[in-house]
Scaffold this motif. Structure first.
Motif, PDB file in Angstrom:
ATOM      1  N   LYS A 179       0.829  -1.206   0.000  1.00 32.90           N
ATOM      2  CA  LYS A 179       0.000   0.000   0.000  1.00 32.90           C
ATOM      3  C   LYS A 179       0.867   1.261   0.000  1.00 32.90           C
ATOM      4  O   LYS A 179       1.965   1.275   0.557  1.00 32.90           O
ATOM      5  CB  LYS A 179      -0.899   0.031   1.241  1.00 32.90           C
ATOM      6  CG  LYS A 179      -1.954  -1.064   1.286  1.00 32.90           C
ATOM      7  CD  LYS A 179      -2.796  -0.903   2.534  1.00 32.90           C
ATOM      8  CE  LYS A 179      -3.903  -1.941   2.587  1.00 32.90           C
ATOM      9  NZ  LYS A 179      -4.723  -1.800   3.825  1.00 32.90           N
ATOM     10  N   THR A 180       0.335   2.310  -0.641  1.00 31.39           N
ATOM     11  CA  THR A 180       1.009   3.612  -0.620  1.00 31.39           C
ATOM     12  C   THR A 180       0.445   4.437   0.532  1.00 31.39           C
ATOM     13  O   THR A 180      -0.772   4.627   0.648  1.00 31.39           O
ATOM     14  CB  THR A 180       0.799   4.358  -1.939  1.00 31.39           C
ATOM     15  OG1 THR A 180       1.299   3.554  -3.008  1.00 31.39           O
ATOM     16  CG2 THR A 180       1.523   5.695  -1.914  1.00 31.39           C
ATOM     17  N   GLN A 181       1.336   4.929   1.394  1.00 28.44           N
ATOM     18  CA  GLN A 181       0.918   5.706   2.550  1.00 28.44           C
ATOM     19  C   GLN A 181       0.664   7.168   2.145  1.00 28.44           C
ATOM     20  O   GLN A 181       0.973   7.596   1.024  1.00 28.44           O
ATOM     21  CB  GLN A 181       1.995   5.635   3.634  1.00 28.44           C
ATOM     22  CG  GLN A 181       2.346   4.220   4.064  1.00 28.44           C
ATOM     23  CD  GLN A 181       1.152   3.489   4.645  1.00 28.44           C
ATOM     24  OE1 GLN A 181       0.413   4.038   5.474  1.00 28.44           O
ATOM     25  NE2 GLN A 181       0.960   2.246   4.198  1.00 28.44           N
ATOM     26  N   ASP A 182       0.096   7.948   3.079  1.00 32.86           N
ATOM     27  CA  ASP A 182      -0.201   9.357   2.807  1.00 32.86           C
ATOM     28  C   ASP A 182       1.046  10.155   2.464  1.00 32.86           C
ATOM     29  O   ASP A 182       0.993  11.128   1.703  1.00 32.86           O
ATOM     30  CB  ASP A 182      -0.891   9.992   4.035  1.00 32.86           C
ATOM     31  CG  ASP A 182      -2.269   9.394   4.268  1.00 32.86           C
ATOM     32  OD1 ASP A 182      -2.833   8.837   3.292  1.00 32.86           O
ATOM     33  OD2 ASP A 182      -2.761   9.475   5.412  1.00 32.86           O
ATOM     34  N   ASN A 183       2.193   9.768   3.028  1.00 31.82           N
ATOM     35  CA  ASN A 183       3.440  10.489   2.758  1.00 31.82           C
ATOM     36  C   ASN A 183       4.127  10.027   1.478  1.00 31.82           C
ATOM     37  O   ASN A 183       5.227  10.461   1.153  1.00 31.82           O
ATOM     38  CB  ASN A 183       4.396  10.371   3.945  1.00 31.82           C
ATOM     39  CG  ASN A 183       4.776   8.916   4.208  1.00 31.82           C
ATOM     40  OD1 ASN A 183       4.402   8.014   3.459  1.00 31.82           O
ATOM     41  ND2 ASN A 183       5.517   8.700   5.302  1.00 31.82           N
TER      42      ASN A 183
END
Length: 406
Positions: free
Chosen positions: A260-264
């Protein structure tokens, strides 16, 4: 029974066929008329019995002759020699010549007489004899392929640990050209009898190697129980110490999940935990055994062999294991294991593969490993020899003295 008949007279061929069908249930019979076709047939097919008429044509359109094909069969290397040859001829003089020249190459020389039953009785007797030998050989081969226990080791040092701990057992190497594994077998006396044991080494750590060897051997042999011994790591701060032995009641696999790609903007893997269990019947049998007394026995054995490196006596734990495809030498990663499942005591690289493959083949399996280090940055080899030996010795005591397998 696979039977090939070389006979160019249809009436006689039908009588031979009828005689065999009256004697055996569902025999595999093929009839050929020409000597050349017979020789071509046995180049590709192995027959139990070849019934020969001595006077047949070599090829279609040719006259019948008495060319000696028994000698040709015996000397050629490009054919599958039948288990036995039976000569069936109506000519006394030809039978006499064949007896003189080929007496050691044919099982019987039978005089065929159309209106007599003597040849039928003699033919039945000879084929029955061959069939009984075949059944006996098949039963022996079947027994040779049956094993009460298979012990799998991932690494050569674990394999040697089993051989050292089972020191009163004589192992015999077996060669299987299609398998790149070391495989040995032994007859092992126990408190209730003698069992057949196979010991195999993958010589490679990881789920894939263990799954492959397990599937290969279960596809080839009849095996009742599967075990694995060797080394594992423990989760620090749990109640498991260096040198302790873990009987792994379950194995969680930690190598699948979702990236998954995080918010940062950074990527992180969210693991998907899947698991397989040890054999319930083997775990129930272990529940009836005093493991504390066995742990004391393992400790004494290690001290006698000058292998004892632990600070305290060995303990045996029923543990939940997590299987990875890599050596864990990271403190944070190990702590993540504890967060994902508080029951996790130990880490290895094979147990899930063993349990998953055993389940596919409906086999009973259990993994017993000893703690050689912790799943953190402080790795070392000081306990390797002790742990390879102690896990194997515990399995020996469970099988030989405590009847773990039925």
């Amino acid at each position: 029974m696979k039977i090939l008949i070389l006979e160019d007279t249809k009436t006689k061929a039908d009588k031979i066929k009828s005689c065999i069908y009256d004697t055996f249930e569902d025999p595999d019979i093929k009839i050929l008329q020409y000597r050349y076709d017979m020789l071509k047939e046995i180049r590709t097919v192995k027959y139990d019995v070849l019934i020969l008429d001595l006077i047949v044509p070599d090829r279609i359109g040719e006259e019948a002759n008495n060319n000696d094909c028994i000698q040709e069969i015996s000397t050629r290397n490009d054919i599958n020699k039948p288990t036995c040859i039976i000569v069936l001829s109506q000519f006394d003089d030809h039978i006499k010549v064949q007896k003189e020249t080929n007496s050691g190459l044919a099982l019987a020389f039978i005089k065929y007489e159309q209106d007599s039953k003597d040849w039928e009785n003699e033919l039945r007797k000879k084929i029955t004899f061959v069939n009984e030998i075949k059944i006996s050989i098949n039963q022996q081969q079947s027994q040779e392929n049956e094993y009460d226990a298979l012990i799998i080791c991932a690494l050569s040092e674990e394999f040697e640990g089993v051989k050292s701990a089972w020191s009163n057992v004589t192992w015999t190497q077996i060669k299987r050209d299609k398998y790149p594994y070391v495989i040995q077998t032994a007859k092992v006396p126990t408190s209730t009898g003698v069992i057949s044991v196979m010991l195999a080494c993958v010589n490679k750590a990881g789920v894939q190697g263990t799954s492959s060897i397990c599937a290969a051997l279960l596809s080839t042999y009849s095996i009742k129980h599967i075990f694995m011994t060797g080394i594992c790591a423990a989760i620090k701060d749990n109640d498991v110490s260096l040198g302790d032995i873990c009987i792994m009641r379950s194995a969680l696999h930690h190598n699948t999940g979702k990236l998954k790609t995080q918010d940062n903007g950074s990527a992180s893997l969210t693991p998907e935990i899947i698991h397989e269990n040890a054999s319930e019947s083997l775990l129930n049998s272990l529940a009836q055994i005093n493991l504390s007394t066995l742990a004391d026995s393992v400790t004494r054995e290690l001290k006698e062999k000058n292998l004892f490196s632990s600070r305290q006596n060995i303990r045996i734990h029923h543990s939940d294991n997590i299987t990875t495809s890599f050596v864990v030498a990271d403190n944070k990663y190990a702590q993540d294991f504890k967060l994902s499942s508080r029951k996790i005591d130990c880490v290895d690289m094979e147990c899930y593969g063993l349990y998953g493959t055993a389940k596919q083949f409906n086999n009973k399996a259990i993994c017993i490993k000893s703690v050689t280090d912790f799943a953190d940055v402080e790795k070392g080899d000081n306990f390797h020899k002790q742990c390879c030996y102690s896990s194997a010795f515990l399995l020996y005591k469970l099988i030989v003295n405590h009847n773990l397998i039925d």
